[in-house]
Design an enzyme around this catalytic site. Sequence first.
Site, PDB file in Angstrom:
ATOM      1  N   HIS A 104      13.205  23.714  48.683  1.00 17.73           N
ATOM      2  CA  HIS A 104      13.704  24.781  49.637  1.00 17.73           C
ATOM      3  C   HIS A 104      13.690  24.612  51.068  1.00 17.73           C
ATOM      4  CE1 HIS A 104      14.110  27.724  46.287  1.00 17.73           C
ATOM      5  NE2 HIS A 104      13.148  26.960  45.656  1.00 17.73           N
ATOM      6  N   LYS A 119      13.818  39.198  58.720  1.00 17.76           N
ATOM      7  CA  LYS A 119      13.384  38.008  57.745  1.00 17.76           C
ATOM      8  C   LYS A 119      12.311  37.635  58.546  1.00 17.76           C
ATOM      9  CE  LYS A 119      17.100  35.869  59.496  1.00 17.76           C
ATOM     10  NZ  LYS A 119      17.842  34.930  58.632  1.00 17.76           N
ATOM     11  N   LYS A 134      14.294  30.262  62.932  1.00 10.45           N
ATOM     12  CA  LYS A 134      15.090  31.527  62.784  1.00 10.45           C
ATOM     13  C   LYS A 134      15.472  32.310  64.009  1.00 10.45           C
ATOM     14  CE  LYS A 134      12.816  32.352  58.174  1.00 10.45           C
ATOM     15  NZ  LYS A 134      13.971  32.313  57.419  1.00 10.45           N
ATOM     16  N   THR A 174      19.077  33.956  52.150  1.00 10.02           N
ATOM     17  CA  THR A 174      19.258  35.044  50.941  1.00 10.02           C
ATOM     18  C   THR A 174      19.750  36.305  51.655  1.00 10.02           C
ATOM     19  OG1 THR A 174      17.173  35.213  50.284  1.00 10.02           O
ATOM     20  CG2 THR A 174      18.510  34.067  48.853  1.00 10.02           C
ATOM     21  N   LYS A 217      22.682  39.404  51.067  1.00 12.53           N
ATOM     22  CA  LYS A 217      22.460  40.945  50.779  1.00 12.53           C
ATOM     23  C   LYS A 217      23.286  41.712  51.773  1.00 12.53           C
ATOM     24  CE  LYS A 217      17.968  39.407  49.039  1.00 12.53           C
ATOM     25  NZ  LYS A 217      16.625  39.239  49.478  1.00 12.53           N
TER      26      LYS A 217
HETATM   27  C1  26Q Z   1       2.855  26.156  50.870  1.00 12.34           C
HETATM   28  C2  26Q Z   1       1.607  25.369  50.861  1.00 12.34           C
HETATM   29  C3  26Q Z   1       0.238  26.260  51.346  1.00 12.34           C
HETATM   30  C4  26Q Z   1       0.620  27.469  51.773  1.00 12.34           C
HETATM   31  C5  26Q Z   1       1.723  28.061  51.726  1.00 12.34           C
HETATM   32  C6  26Q Z   1       2.984  27.280  51.382  1.00 12.34           C
HETATM   33  C7  26Q Z   1       4.200  28.171  51.349  1.00 12.34           C
HETATM   34  C8  26Q Z   1       4.475  29.185  50.600  1.00 12.34           C
HETATM   35  C9  26Q Z   1       5.772  29.542  50.672  1.00 12.34           C
HETATM   36  C10 26Q Z   1       5.360  27.168  51.870  1.00 12.34           C
HETATM   37  C11 26Q Z   1       6.694  27.779  51.897  1.00 12.34           C
HETATM   38  C12 26Q Z   1       6.752  29.178  51.318  1.00 12.34           C
HETATM   39  C13 26Q Z   1       8.108  29.726  51.196  1.00 12.34           C
HETATM   40  C14 26Q Z   1       9.292  29.374  51.518  1.00 12.34           C
HETATM   41  C15 26Q Z   1      10.734  29.961  51.599  1.00 12.34           C
HETATM   42  O1  26Q Z   1      10.437  30.869  51.267  1.00 12.34           O
HETATM   43  N1  26Q Z   1      11.596  29.182  51.803  1.00 12.34           N
HETATM   44  C16 26Q Z   1      13.054  29.778  51.684  1.00 12.34           C
HETATM   45  O2  26Q Z   1      13.381  29.928  50.309  1.00 12.34           O
HETATM   46  C17 26Q Z   1      14.803  30.487  50.388  1.00 12.34           C
HETATM   47  C18 26Q Z   1      15.103  30.546  48.880  1.00 12.34           C
HETATM   48  O3  26Q Z   1      15.617  29.372  48.584  1.00 12.34           O
HETATM   49  C19 26Q Z   1      15.605  30.011  51.287  1.00 12.34           C
HETATM   50  O4  26Q Z   1      16.858  30.921  51.262  1.00 12.34           O
HETATM   51  C20 26Q Z   1      15.178  29.988  52.646  1.00 12.34           C
HETATM   52  O5  26Q Z   1      16.057  29.145  53.432  1.00 12.34           O
HETATM   53  C21 26Q Z   1      13.873  29.259  52.607  1.00 12.34           C
HETATM   54  O6  26Q Z   1      13.329  29.076  54.026  1.00 12.34           O
END
Ligand code: 26Q
Length: 831
Positions: free
Chosen positions: A374, A565, A571, A673, A677
């Site tokens: 992602h 967002k 962004k 996403t 929407k």
């Molecule tokens: C990782 C390690 C430690 C703590 C937190 C994390 C962590 C948690 C959540 C790292 C990343 C996330 C979330 C990432 C995210 O939401 N990415 C998004 O995913 C969407 C679904 O595919 C895409 O549409 C977005 O472009 C993308 O940014």
Amino acid sequence: MSDVTQNGKAADLDERSRSGRSADALRRGIVDHLRYSIGRPAAALTPEHFYRATALAVRDRMQDNRAASTLTSLDLGRKVTCYLSAEFLMGPQLGSNLLNLGIEEQARAALEGIGVGFDEVLACEEEPGLGNGGLGRLAACYLDSLATLERPAIGYGIRYEFGIFDQEIHDGWQVEKTDNWLANGNPWEIPKPDVNYLVNWGGHTEHYLDDAGHDRVRWVPGRVLKGVAYDTPIQGYGVNTCNVLTLWSARAVESFALDAFNTGDYYKAVEDEVTSETVTKVLYPNDEPDVGKRLRLLQQYFFVSCSIQHVLHIMDDLADASVTDLADRFALQLNDTHPSIGVAELMRLLVDERQLDWDEAWDITVATFGYTNHTLLPEALETWPLGLFAESLPRHLEIIYEINRRFLDEVRAAFPGDDDRLRRMSLIGEDGGKNVRMAHLATVGSHAVNGVAALHSDLLKQSVLKDFFELWPERFSNKTNGVTPRRFLALANPGLRNLLDDTIGEGWLSNLDRLQRLEAFVDDAAFRGKWRDVKRANKARLADYVSSTTGVQLDPGWLFDIQVKRIHEYKRQHLNVLHIATLYHRIKSNPGIDLPPRAFIFGGKAAPGYFLAKRIIKLINAVGETVNDDPDVNQFLKVAFIPNFNVQNAHLIYPAADLSEQISTAGKEASGTGNMKFMLNGALTIGTFDGANVEIREEAGAENFFLFGLTVDEVEQVKRDGYRPSDYIDGDAELAAVLDLIAGGRFSRGDTEVFRPLVDNLRHDDPFLVLADYASYVACQERVSAAWRDTASWTRMSILNTARSGKFSSDRSIAEYSDDIWNVLPVTVKV
Ligand code: 26Q
């Protein structure tokens, strides 16, 4: 069976007070729960009590489907998808379950029969915010589509006691409040204390020879935890399929506590119990620099170990298969690298605990796992310091070394003499101290790797996973994200739902491509009038919400320009602010100006430790205050920051948008996403050539999309040449003036310090090239304003956006995953 008997039976089933779906059966069910589950005297009942009783009655109505779904897929020996995700951002459940069960009207009538308002009851739900943003919400959309497409599936995750923090805005600054979503209990979940697994942590390994003389390894843990399952039913729309979301909650292991108790240390035992339970206490924000690293790794391992043990347990219970058939019966999908320790855990369970030989175990593992990436942002790629990893998961590190040894042999054979390639591909990184590279582990351990939009999947193959693509091109594919139209169209936008039903009939909700039929009506002025009426009512609804949460008054006749967002530099919410400040500056320096009036609406959370993101929130609010209070300006512009953007208020926001802001630096947003929407709900997009914007524009038609900014190649070119923000400032007097306004305190009552870090960043070291896209963005916004003045043409474009949004249904995404990666077929469930 004769018709009479059949009808008679159906009628009886409809009337049972625990499972019947008539309004009267539902009313009886709710009344029973008020009496026997809530247990309060009638005079003391609040709307929240009615909500909980209704939720319990609705949950009852999914249980027969739930039982039949599991039985059917087990009986038929059908393959099950397990979606492993550290986050599930489910949003409110009541409305969605009623919709999917087809009993919205019955529920409305039942509650009216009891004398309470349906909407008031719905509003009582505390949403489970067990996710940060896009990735967690995607997991929730995928569960909805899996059930709707009748694919057997289990979602596996963590039952965080505190989800994403609640955001308040005090004096323009973000303030975080704990999200105590379980305070009133959670009527949707069923605790399964008997479904529990032990999870080891820390300690060391011992190597020994077993009776047959084989090398074996025993893991002697430093600590043991227990994971307990909580199950939430996931009802498909218009089908009997009801899948399950299993979330694991951490507990102390009683025997550990007892040992301490027996040695007299009762208080130590209780303390251990408390520390064990902190493991699933809180969701970590993304973009948080380095907090609680060890606990985060424990969370990941904890839920993955419980989930895989559960799957193997189910395999053990199958009469027609054994653990070596795992890949024929289960697909395990890794939602980003967060669950990727599962690759080493499955190997450990198969080799150490089930005594399979390595090669056989490895073949099973690779055939079972799939990995979805992602992000391309290097700083977001997960790595764990080797020392921490060794102390926490000593046996897994040994397994990873062995995977790596064999893997690098394969690389050596394919690319002889290419030592640099070996270094680049190793599961162990050397950059900034030795570390475990989770994206490499996930890629090596999976038969399928995918990105989440066409552009993102291409870039993945050219950048972070290039070497892996060269080795195994057949593993790579694209699965463009999608969103569930049940929640983000039918539930969020009942006005549009009715108009669509009346215009093109009802089938669109489970076959979103049918929205194309709207194209026949774009030139029908009467239809366009109805379309505008729906949009206007949605804007009035949002204006009420904005007024009550922020005090800002918005006029539903204005253009609603919305960016919601997570707040992040990439962004570029600050690019949006620069446009607002530019219009402010134009109005102030040219009192005779004529602009179509616009409301700029923002929402989103910043990670609590993300300094610049928090300044961006402050800047939005500061510009908002200045604009909204200035009578020269507020006849043309208003700015509102909606606090605490979440799934619940998203229902009010997407349907009210005229313009969707998707303005990330090209190459940085994997998909997005929210962009989908907005499109579903008839907003036009202003966007860069990034993520799924590319496909949105392709579907909508270039003439119905406002494109601006550098392309990925141009961004790279600018960076190679050395990005010099001063070039853009020196060549653009308006930009220079706007930056001076912000730096000079115009929006901060003369305070020249508060926005200095932001302005310095833009002027000197901004990796996201805000100023490079500024002129193109402002020019594009002028095209937006001109287009908005032609109401008929704007409405036409709006209709076409909705009509052409079918591709972005998560049903399409899930059909592709099922066919290409999971090999999971639909199963018709009979109840
Ligand atoms: C990782 C390690 C430690 C703590 C937190 C994390 C962590 C948690 C959540 C790292 C990343 C996330 C979330 C990432 C995210 O939401 N990415 C998004 O995913 C969407 C679904 O595919 C895409 O549409 C977005 O472009 C993308 O940014």
